[in-house]
Enzyme design. Structure first.
Site, PDB file in Angstrom:
ATOM      1  N   ASP A 136       0.864  -1.186   0.000  1.00 17.45           N
ATOM      2  CA  ASP A 136       0.000   0.000   0.000  1.00 17.45           C
ATOM      3  C   ASP A 136       0.903   1.239   0.000  1.00 17.45           C
ATOM      4  OD1 ASP A 136      -2.202   1.621   0.254  1.00 17.45           O
ATOM      5  OD2 ASP A 136      -2.657   1.064   2.320  1.00 17.45           O
ATOM      6  N   ASP A 184      -9.213   4.215  -1.097  1.00 15.28           N
ATOM      7  CA  ASP A 184     -10.034   4.564   0.063  1.00 15.28           C
ATOM      8  C   ASP A 184     -11.357   5.191  -0.349  1.00 15.28           C
ATOM      9  OD1 ASP A 184      -7.830   3.612   1.286  1.00 15.28           O
ATOM     10  OD2 ASP A 184      -7.082   5.558   1.954  1.00 15.28           O
TER      11      ASP A 184
END
Ligand SMILES: *[C@@H]1O[C@H](CO)[C@@H](O)[C@H](O)[C@H]1NC(C)=O
Ligand SMILES: *[C@@H]1O[C@H](CO)[C@@H](O)[C@H](O)[C@H]1NC(C)=O
Ligand SMILES: *[C@@H]1O[C@H](CO)[C@@H](O)[C@H](O)[C@H]1NC(C)=O
Length: 924
Positions: free
Chosen positions: A513, A600
């Protein structure tokens, strides 16, 4: 996961954030080169090709290109460039333009291509003193006009399909030596009169020192006869791109955008600079091979709002045409022109250049359960056990950053995760796996081996002055590994060895990530552009020529990170088991190493809807293995939204639930029992189709076609399909239209192709193109195309591994000729033994006389224990009186049941082994 939420709260004490903070990110006007290039509108291109310099060697034409001062009568040469046109395999051309003798080498993107593209033949057929005409083996012509330089690419019918520099926007800003140019102003002060921004520019509190000055490149690309352009993910916009005549261009710059907004051309985590143009005549594409910040304008000449003299000049009143303009901050002009001419062909051409996704381990196509964070081993065990308790299939448990010892990667929290090996063994006993996160930022902490090694060995990215760059990320003060340094990459890869990362095993996979990279206190939440990366140097290269700036490589930083992880995961198992990696940053070629998720998102209906076009865009740009956080990362999904998200996710390639640390827990059993049942049902539908998914991923790996497909790919001649992006095809057999709005009682579905589509639940055929589908909360609108056969497994177990030997059902959906066909791929699901022909790739064909199961690849075999449990034939008009199975020399009469209401015939327990060919013969 994640973003700045915590930091924002802690450091900036912002409260109640509910939308993207646009001020953190540049508009075109705030990005020096975008503003400069957008204003660059010469009446005539200054670029000219010197016909006397033309040389054709093999598949390459090279020539000198010069710019001349248009204001100067003598037409003095301003700058010299090296031009190259290459003919490549698979109906592709490459055009490169670099300075002939740059001050120091300009950056050439390194990792996007899957090796050197294969050459095709290129023949110069005419040179008439103003134009060159060339042709490749497939009969595509290239016409190069010398003054001003223009390139036309002609399709096999001799029509212009792609044209470069017709709008005179070709530009390669030459590298220059810095000279302070000062003049006296009215008050007698010396002021710098260098063009503003050339040797430095600022954005908010961040200064970019721009040690090389301006070095941007740009090119316009015209697509005659195109109605729409697609591609250039990652944006939150629709699948068909919009014109940018008003507002900013589309931006490609990998960024960690907190609470990104929808319907936007802003950059987010990924950048894949490939664009496709489509109309009823043809599909073509261009791949802009550049890893620097890039902005792309889209101009639509058929839109009557766009009226300008240039437009009319260029198009001569031509109606259908879309143009694009690529502008990058650095690099060279390096563009691949893919001649199509169908969507299938052009998507494959892009895969030929950048590589297909290798077949993923089968478990990774199952359901993934994630949260920031499962807090300790007991939490992991409880969640894992509840999936069994509630009878919901699940393949993978995930751990976000909190599993580490104080955000130091390759370590475990000594208290909360004291027995990782045992935890993993408990999961693998049920055929499950674990994925853990490893981000590229490294905590600057004394005593942390990774930090100490990287400091001592010089493996960190350097700042503009050559010191280790320090930024702020999850661990606090952090530095970033410089994967461009082969020694750093090797060191990093070795950290994944089991002995270096105790607690892991072959069943622990990875999540990279924050690899844009995300830097909380950096400009636009990323690394400053004047940071320095390793560059292998040649003799005499020193100073500025001895490193690359982050500016040059930004969009491919994440790809270098992924390649290192991938190499490490291969190395730790001696190349025996397929790795699974999830990434947030994306660039061209990422598909070779990792799956992608859309970052997100929020628990809102609009984000559920956006997941479809976002993944479709990524899929046609090579990244089929895509999904969104099921349920939404921020906020809490109420039961209806959660249900619809599971139902949609079950039919998207990467199927993972995930949530923010500050949201309420939301595992499926925490909802009312009716909702839990619906979530279970969605997961079970996924597992029933796992072998169809697996077959599609296999076919992608060898044929290059996307696994999920926009409708126009399969039905390119139907203009209705061109802008549809709320439904899509899974392979060529299933059409999916997830319900993405609250309280829906019916939805409209477009069923393309003038063919039968069968409701996947009822087997009722639809003949109309437009239907209104009633939907209850349990309905997932899925249709099977008449003429297709789909493999299913109906005995759903706890995980995919446990279903490996289970029997198959085949669902045959008949077309109007009473025939159908499909394919099935079987292997061990986790190793590379398929490369040694240990697999089955079978064709299944049905006509009213026979149904056959034969091996497409005769040399390949796999000793599967699976057998044929059931054949469901939908749309049967004249049922046979009897059916007989033949396998080897064994012949068995079959039992059949006819369901009159929906014309479905079921052959019960044929019992044939799927390890060998078989035939079913029907008698009437
Ligand atoms: C271009 O304009 C035409 C006519 O307005 C429209 O049908 C088409 O969708 C537009 N294409 C793009 C890419 O905006
Ligand atoms: C593994 O499973 C056993 C049996 O359920 C349990 O007692 C043990 O605590 C588990 N270990 C971990 C580390 O979760
Ligand atoms: C049915 O067969 C005819 C003749 O072979 C063919 O032209 C037609 O395309 C077929 N229809 C379908 C739906 O495949």
């Amino acid at each position: 996961m994640k973003t700045l939420a915590l930091l924002a709260v802690v450091v900036f004490t912002i409260s109640g954030i509910c939308a993207v903070d646009r001020n953190k990110f540049k508009t075109c006007d705030q990005s020096g080169f975008c503003k400069r290039l957008r204003a660059f509108k010469p009446e005539k291109s200054q670029y000219e090709l010197n016909l006397d310099s033309v040389l054709v060697h093999g598949n390459v034409l090279s020539a000198e290109v010069v710019t001349r001062d248009p204001a100067d009568e003598k037409r003095t040469v301003l700058w010299q460039y090296a031009f190259k046109l290459s003919a490549l395999a698979d109906s592709t051309f490459r055009v490169e333009l670099d300075e002939a003798d740059p001050l120091y080498p300009r950056y050439r993107t390194q990792l996007a291509l899957d090796g050197e593209p294969r050459p095709d033949s290129l023949k110069l057929t005419s040179n008439d003193n103003s134009k060159l005409t060339l042709v490749n083996k497939q009969g595509h012509k290239v016409v190069i006009t010398a003054k001003p330089l223009k390139l036309e690419f002609l399709d096999q019918n001799g029509e212009v399909a792609v044209v470069l520099n017709e709008n005179s926007q070709l530009l390669v800003e030459p590298l220059r030596v810095r000279r302070e140019k000062t003049e006296e102003d009215g008050d007698g002060n010396q002021v710098n009169v260098e063009e503003e921004g050339t040797w430095g520019e600022s954005f908010q509190s961040h200064h970019d020192s721009k040690p090389r000055g301006n070095e941007a490149v740009s090119l316009d690309v015209g697509f005659p006869e195109a109605d729409h352009v697609y591609g250039i993910p990652e944006h939150t916009d629709g699948l068909a791109l919009k014109t940018t005549t008003s507002g900013d261009p589309y931006r490609l710059y990998n960024l960690d955008v907190f609470e990104y907004e929808l319907d936007s051309r802003m950059a987010i985590y990924g950048s894949v600079p490939v664009m496709y143009a489509h109309g009823p005549k043809r599909t073509v594409g261009v791949f802009w091979h550049n890893s620097a910040e890039t902005w792309i304008d889209v101009v639509n000449y058929s839109d009557s709002n766009v009226v300008s003299s240039i437009v009319n000049l260029v198009t001569g009143g031509q109606k259908r045409r879309v143009d694009a303009r690529f502008m990058s901050e650095s690099g060279i002009v390096d563009v691949f022109v893919m001649m199509g001419s169908t969507p299938d062909e052009v998507f494959k051409q892009y895969i030929t250049l950048t590589g297909a996704k290798p077949i993923p381990p089968k478990f990774s196509l199952g359901y993934h359960q994630c949260r920031w964070n499962y807090v300790d081993e007991t939490d992991v065990r409880t969640v894992d056990e509840n999936f069994d308790e509630y009878d919901i299939p699940m393949d993978v448990m995930w751990l976000d950053i909190e599993y580490t010892n104080k955000k130091m990667y390759f370590t475990w929290d000594p208290i909360k995760f004291a027995n990782p090996s045992e935890m993993v063994a408990n999961l693998t006993a049920k055929g499950r796996k674990l994925v853990v996160i490893i981000d590229p930022h490294i905590k600057r902490e004394a005593g942390y081996f990774l930090h100490e090694d990287a400091t001592e060995l010089g493996y960190y990215v350097k700042d503009k002055d050559g010191k280790d760059y320090e930024g702020w990320c999850w661990p606090g003060s952090s530095s970033y590994l410089d994967f461009f340094n082969p020694a750093a990459t090797k060191y990093y890869s070795e950290r994944y060895r089991f002995e270096n990362f105790p607690g892991t095993s072959k069943d622990v996979h990875l999540w990279n990530d924050m690899n844009e990279p995300s830097v909380f206190n950096g400009p636009e939440i990323t690394m400053p552009k004047d940071c320095r990366h390793y560059k292998p140097t040649q003799d005499g290269e020193e100073g500025i020529a001895s490193f690359w700036e982050h500016r040059h490589v930004h969009n491919e930083y994440g790809l270098w990170n992924l390649r290192s992880t991938h190499d490490g995961m291969m190395d730790r198992v001696d190349g025996k088991y397929r790795p699974f990696i999830l990434t947030r940053a994306v660039f061209a070629g990422t598909q070779r190493y990792a799956a992608i998720w859309t970052g997100d998102n929020s628990a809102e209906w609009s984000f559920l809807a956006a997941s479809i076009p976002m993944c479709l865009s990524l899929a046609i740009a090579g990244n089929s293995f895509c999904g969104s956080d099921v349920g939404g990362f921020f906020k809490y999904p109420e039961a209806e939204l959660m249900t619809r998200w599971y139902q949609a996710g079950a039919y998207q390639p990467f199927f993972r639930a995930h949530s923010h640390i500050e949201t309420k827990r939301r595992e499926p059993w925490l909802y009312p029992p009716t909702t839990t049942a619906l979530l279970r049902d969605a997961n079970r539908r996924r597992y029933a189709l796992l072998d169809y998914w697996y077959t599609l991923f296999y076919e992608h790996s060898v044929q290059g076609l996307p696994v999920i497909r926009p409708l126009f790919q399969q039905y390119p001649n139907d203009p209705e399909t061109y802008t549809i992006d709320d439904e899509y095809l899974l392979g060529n057999a299933l059409l999916i239209k997830p319900v993405t709005s609250a309280g829906a009682t019916s939805i409209n579905v477009y069923l393309p192709g003038n063919t039968l589509w069968y409701d996947a639940d009822t087997y009722m055929p639809h003949t109309e193109a437009r239907i209104t589908q009633p939907v209850t909360i349990s309905k997932i609108p899925v249709y099977q195309r008449g003429g297709s056969i789909i493999p299913r497994k109906e005995r759903i177990r706890r995980s995919s591994t446990l279903m490996a030997d289970d029997p198959y059902s085949l669902v045959v959906a008949l077309d109007s000729n009473n025939s159908a066909e499909g394919t099935l791929y079987i292997d061990d699901g986790e190793t590379y033994e398929y490369k040694n022909n240990k697999f089955i790739y079978a064709k299944i064909e049905y006509n009213s006389k026979h149904m056959t199961y034969t091996f497409i690849n005769d040399n390949a075999h796999y000793p599967t224990k699976s057998w044929l449990e059931r054949v469901v034939i939908a749309g049967i008009k004249t049922p046979p009186k009897s059916a007989k199975l033949q396998q080897g020399d064994k012949s068995t009469p079959l039992q059949m049941t006819l369901h009159k209401g929906n014309d479905v015939l079921v052959l019960r327990k044929p019992g044939a082994s799927m390890g060998k060919p078989w035939t079913i013969t029907f008698a009437y």
